[in-house]
Design a protein around this motif. Structure first.
Motif, PDB file in Angstrom:
ATOM      1  N   GLN A  66       0.803  -1.212   0.000  1.00 11.76           N
ATOM      2  CA  GLN A  66       0.000   0.000   0.000  1.00 11.76           C
ATOM      3  C   GLN A  66       0.842   1.271   0.000  1.00 11.76           C
ATOM      4  N   GLU A  67       2.038   1.219   0.624  1.00 12.07           N
ATOM      5  CA  GLU A  67       2.820   2.440   0.712  1.00 12.07           C
ATOM      6  C   GLU A  67       3.384   2.873  -0.641  1.00 12.07           C
ATOM      7  N   THR A  68       3.458   1.953  -1.588  1.00 15.79           N
ATOM      8  CA  THR A  68       3.963   2.317  -2.915  1.00 15.79           C
ATOM      9  C   THR A  68       2.853   2.430  -3.952  1.00 15.79           C
ATOM     10  N   ASN A 113       3.977  16.339  -2.845  1.00 11.12           N
ATOM     11  CA  ASN A 113       4.783  16.683  -1.667  1.00 11.12           C
ATOM     12  C   ASN A 113       5.831  15.603  -1.436  1.00 11.12           C
ATOM     13  N   CYS A 114       6.738  15.451  -2.380  1.00  8.24           N
ATOM     14  CA  CYS A 114       7.724  14.383  -2.325  1.00  8.24           C
ATOM     15  C   CYS A 114       9.121  14.982  -2.376  1.00  8.24           C
ATOM     16  N   ASP A 115       9.633  15.351  -1.209  1.00  6.87           N
ATOM     17  CA  ASP A 115      10.976  15.911  -1.155  1.00  6.87           C
ATOM     18  C   ASP A 115      12.005  14.947  -1.721  1.00  6.87           C
ATOM     19  N   ASP A 129      14.297   8.203 -10.101  1.00 11.17           N
ATOM     20  CA  ASP A 129      13.317   7.133 -10.259  1.00 11.17           C
ATOM     21  C   ASP A 129      11.927   7.768 -10.407  1.00 11.17           C
ATOM     22  N   MET A 130      11.206   7.391 -11.456  1.00 10.27           N
ATOM     23  CA  MET A 130       9.898   7.998 -11.713  1.00 10.27           C
ATOM     24  C   MET A 130       8.759   7.303 -10.981  1.00 10.27           C
ATOM     25  N   GLY A 131       9.091   6.341 -10.118  1.00 12.00           N
ATOM     26  CA  GLY A 131       8.034   5.637  -9.387  1.00 12.00           C
ATOM     27  C   GLY A 131       7.199   6.560  -8.522  1.00 12.00           C
ATOM     28  N   ILE A 132       7.833   7.585  -7.932  1.00 13.01           N
ATOM     29  CA  ILE A 132       7.097   8.532  -7.090  1.00 13.01           C
ATOM     30  C   ILE A 132       6.072   9.294  -7.920  1.00 13.01           C
ATOM     31  N   GLN A 134       4.680   8.251 -10.702  1.00 14.51           N
ATOM     32  CA  GLN A 134       3.619   7.311 -11.090  1.00 14.51           C
ATOM     33  C   GLN A 134       2.633   7.100  -9.941  1.00 14.51           C
ATOM     34  N   ARG A 135       3.152   7.023  -8.720  1.00 13.49           N
ATOM     35  CA  ARG A 135       2.266   6.890  -7.557  1.00 13.49           C
ATOM     36  C   ARG A 135       1.381   8.121  -7.422  1.00 13.49           C
ATOM     37  N   PHE A 136       1.955   9.309  -7.602  1.00 13.54           N
ATOM     38  CA  PHE A 136       1.174  10.542  -7.524  1.00 13.54           C
ATOM     39  C   PHE A 136       0.051  10.545  -8.560  1.00 13.54           C
ATOM     40  N   LEU A 137       0.350  10.140  -9.779  1.00 13.66           N
ATOM     41  CA  LEU A 137      -0.653  10.145 -10.846  1.00 13.66           C
ATOM     42  C   LEU A 137      -1.759   9.120 -10.601  1.00 13.66           C
ATOM     43  N   ARG A 138      -1.475   8.096  -9.802  1.00 14.06           N
ATOM     44  CA  ARG A 138      -2.504   7.091  -9.457  1.00 14.06           C
ATOM     45  C   ARG A 138      -3.346   7.510  -8.267  1.00 14.06           C
ATOM     46  N   SER A 139      -2.997   8.627  -7.608  1.00 11.31           N
ATOM     47  CA  SER A 139      -3.485   8.887  -6.259  1.00 11.31           C
ATOM     48  C   SER A 139      -4.550   9.964  -6.142  1.00 11.31           C
TER      49      SER A 139
END
Length: 397
Positions: A66-68, A113-115, A129-132, A134-139
């Protein structure tokens, strides 16, 4: 605007610094317990440490990793929605075939808000890494709830500063009145983030001690996090008793200042007038007010001025002493508390208040207080001069 039919509220869910569920939140508030502390989930190099009201415990959602998968705001929204749906007697399976809408208010949840991402962008030469991302766009919070529960009704995320949760509930109710939905999941959610914490520190409106709404020694707010969700239902699908009814909603802007309310509270007065008109009630019929009550000098002064003028002598409180200011979630959480207090016929003490401010000419309830009457009001005053008001009545016996 004309009179509107009441909307049934069949389920309530919330989690915040006051508690990990609605029953726990109510228990802690009526025991006059609050848990402010320095931030635990992040650190800053700011010379002053301001207390916050984070969730005391972690929560487990029916998600893998869930955290990712989703940002914390969306996780909070989903957790409160699942509690509210269970309270209303709905499961994801028996929602199938129903027109279910989702309307969620947020502020922090709409921001990246991802420092860590920005630091990596700088340190990795522009190739993090673009994973952050991608998570934002899903959220998107409303989309997350709809996706997880496989809902195909309208969905909307409302971003209107600290009135976002209140506005989302009012908009969701309008979908039911227009016949666009059978059920609406509505409320607000926001996480506590380093950027938000630093931003409010720079505005110099955070208190270095637990906040004191409406007290003469008030110095500012404490930030918090959480989510508050209501299940709104049309009479066509409702099978269970209502925990309460939404009678009216009003919204207005005073467009006075980026962060300060109009000194005369003109926007709040218009929002109150509109809500009274839609609900077909008068100020004398209100049994109590869940005030915005941030603990900042300007907000409490203006809000008290309006209450003295429009709703004189009616008991009021601020629950932000227990939850902190949860920003876009505040209107949702406070709507849940308002309905729950109507059911209980009792208000918790407005914690943090001890000394009357002679400039305000009104004081919140200072002890657990029995209430009479069936109608209550919750109001939100937001940056940008946004004002939202909801009027609720007691549910089925």
């Amino acid at each position: 605007m004309g009179i509107s039919a009441p909307i049934a509220i069949t389920g309530l869910g919330c989690l915040s610094g006051a508690g990990m569920s609605l029953p726990e939140s109510m228990e802690n508030m009526f025991r006059k317990q609050r848990y402010p502390h320095p931030p635990r989930r992040f650190s800053t190099d700011h010379p002053v440490s301001y207390p916050v009201l984070e969730l005391r415990d972690e929560f487990k959602l029916p998600l893998d990793h869930q955290e990712t998968v989703y940002a914390r705001t969306s996780q909070l929204a989903l957790a409160a929605a699942l509690e509210a749906l269970a309270d209303a007697g709905w499961t994801a399976e028996n929602l199938r075939g129903k027109r279910v809408g989702v309307c969620i208010g947020t502020t922090v949840g709409c921001s990246l808000n991802c420092d860590d991402f920005y630091r990596a962008f700088k340190d990795a030469g522009g190739d993090p890494d673009m994973g952050i991302i991608q998570r934002f766009l899903r959220s998107n919070p409303a989309a997350v709830i709809a996706r997880q529960l496989k809902l195909d009704g309208p969905k909307q995320t409302v971003v209107n500063a600290c009135s976002s949760g209140t506005e989302a509930i009012g908009i969701g109710a309008s979908w039911l009145r227009a016949g666009a939905c059978d059920i609406v999941i509505a409320g607000g959610a926001d996480e506590l983030a380093r950027v938000t914490y630093a931003g409010f520190s720079s505005l110099m409106i955070s208190d270095t001690e637990p906040c004191k709404p409406f007290d003469v020694e008030r110095k500012g707010l404490n930030l918090g996090e959480g989510a508050g969700i209501l299940i709104l239902e049309s009479e066509a699908v409702r099978k269970n008793k209502a925990r309460g009814y939404l009678l009216g909603y009003g919204s207005a802007s005073d467009a006075y200042h980026l962060t300060a309310p109009h000194p005369d509270g003109t926007g709040l007065k218009r929002a109150l007038s509109e809500a009274f008109s839609v609900a077909a009630v008068t100020p004398e019929m209100i049994s109590f007010i869940n005030a915005h009550g941030t603990g900042t000098p300007d907000n409490d002064r203006v809000e008290c001025r309006v209450l003295n003028e429009v709703l004189p002598g009616i008991p009021f409180l601020s629950t932000k002493g227990y939850t902190g200011h949860t920003l876009g979630a505040a209107g949702g959480i406070e709507a849940v508390f308002t309905v729950a207090c109507l059911q209980r016929e009792e208000l918790p003490a407005s914690i943090g208040f001890s000394t009357v401010d002679p400039e305000l000419s009104a004081t919140p309830v200072i002890k657990n207080t029995r209430i009479s009457g069936d109608i209550a009001l919750s109001e939100s005053l937001a940056f940008g001069g946004n004002n939202g008001v909801l009027i609720f009545s007691k549910g089925d016996a």
